[in-house]
Scaffold this motif. Structure first.
Motif: not given
Ligand code: C2E
Ligand code: MG
Ligand code: MG
Ligand code: MG
Length: 283
Positions: A210-219, A239-242, A244-247, A250-258
């Motif tokens: 999601a951060q390293s490539s435009a295609a990843g971000a789109t998916i 999720i390994e980094t802060e 990534q959490r913020q990104h 911002a995309l609207g994701c509710h929950e995370g694990q990592g």
């Protein structure tokens, strides 16, 4: 049906592992022995709300330490267990262990705690599956709502009538369902909509891309939007980094694990970890 499972598994071994039949046989023998000698155990990885980092539950993950102290990763031994059918009793062990763990956490003050358990196709199709869920819940004396079952995207895309029937039976126990590793398979959107499951887990690969490539971000964005528009909770795994959490937030994701929040840990550590968190509601 059984043939299809075996074919899938053997392709996996040929393509991904490059280990020969003899090694595979040795590994399976070791796995069976370890299971009988109770050397398989379960670790738990917390899941949090992305915005507040409040804990919402944990995922149960199986671990195998061989008699000489080596860890074999699940990606190696789970396919073996699936191919041999050993996943059915092993999966039941994980389910029961997780249920007793939920009961203990609830007794110790974490009243709403929920644990998610990974389910393999062979379990999902097994005629005794729903009974084993009911038994685990009854024996641990916990409500079904404390349990979530994770099925993979490809399992969710099996023959619709079968999937709908099993999901309805699961729902009748009170347990919820999450679709795991979403984005790696080929989903029929109309089928996904009909399944009406609670959670969608974005595969780790897209969380990283999601951060390293435009295609990843789109998916990642597409998966979040899809889940939201179908009324599902969306969880980002790995999720390994802060950043990534913020990104993802911002995309609207509710929950995370990592690893940013916590690594998978044994049951006793989980309880300490929960207790020492400012944001945990041990009411
Ligand atoms: P999964 O269900 O998608 O589980 C998430 C995997 O991501 C776990 O790997 C977890 O340890 C790992 N992970 C979590 N956070 C991070 C992170 O921040 N970075 C990285 N790099 N990895 C992270 P694990 O424990 O090795 O399990 C691998 C897979 O094995 C699982 O993927 C699941 O498909 C399968 N599995 C594990 N336990 C069971 C089980 O009891 N039953 C079944 N059927 N499958 C299981
Ligand atoms: Mg999972
Ligand atoms: Mg996953
Ligand atoms: Mg995975």
């Amino acid at each position: 049906r059984a043939k299809a499972i075996n074919r899938g598994a053997s392709q996996y071994f040929r393509a991904e592992m490059g280990i020969d039949a003899r090694e595979r046989f040795k590994l399976l023998k070791g796995l069976r022995a370890s299971f009988e000698e109770r050397r398989l155990f379960v670790v738990y990885q917390p899941q949090v709300a992305l915005a507040t980092q409040q804990v919402i539950g944990a995922e149960a993950l199986l671990r195998w330490r061989t008699s000489d102290g080596q860890f074999v990763p699940p990606d190696q031994f789970i396919p073996l267990a699936e191919q041999s059918g050993l996943i059915v009793p092993i999966g039941e062990f994980v389910l029961r262990t997780a249920c007793f763990q939920i009961a203990q956490l609830r007794r110790n003050g974490f009243h709403d705690f929920r644990i998610a358990v990974n389910i393999s196709l062979a379990q999902f199709r097994h005629p005794g599956f729903i009974d084993s869920i009911r038994r685990a819940l009854t024996d641990a004396e916990i409500p079904g709502a404390a349990l979530e079952l994770e099925i993979t995207e490809s399992m969710a895309m099996e023959e619709i009538s079968t999937v709908l029937r099993v999901l309805a039976e699961i729902r009748s126990t009170g347990a919820t369902v999450a679709i795991d590793d979403f984005g790696t398979g080929f989903s029929s959107l109309s089928q996904l909509r009909r399944l009406d499951v609670e959670r969608l887990k974005i595969d780790r690969a897209f969380v990283h891309e999601a951060q390293s490539s435009a295609a990843g971000a789109t998916i990642a964005q597409l998966v979040v939007n899809l889940g939201c528009s179908l009324g599902m909770r969306v969880v980002a795994e790995g999720i390994e980094t802060e950043e990534q959490r913020q990104h993802l937030l911002a995309l609207g994701c509710h929950e995370g694990q990592g690893w940013l929040f916590a690594r998978p840990m044994p049951a006793d550590q989980l309880e300490d970890w929960l207790r020492n968190r400012p944001n945990t509601s041990a009411a």
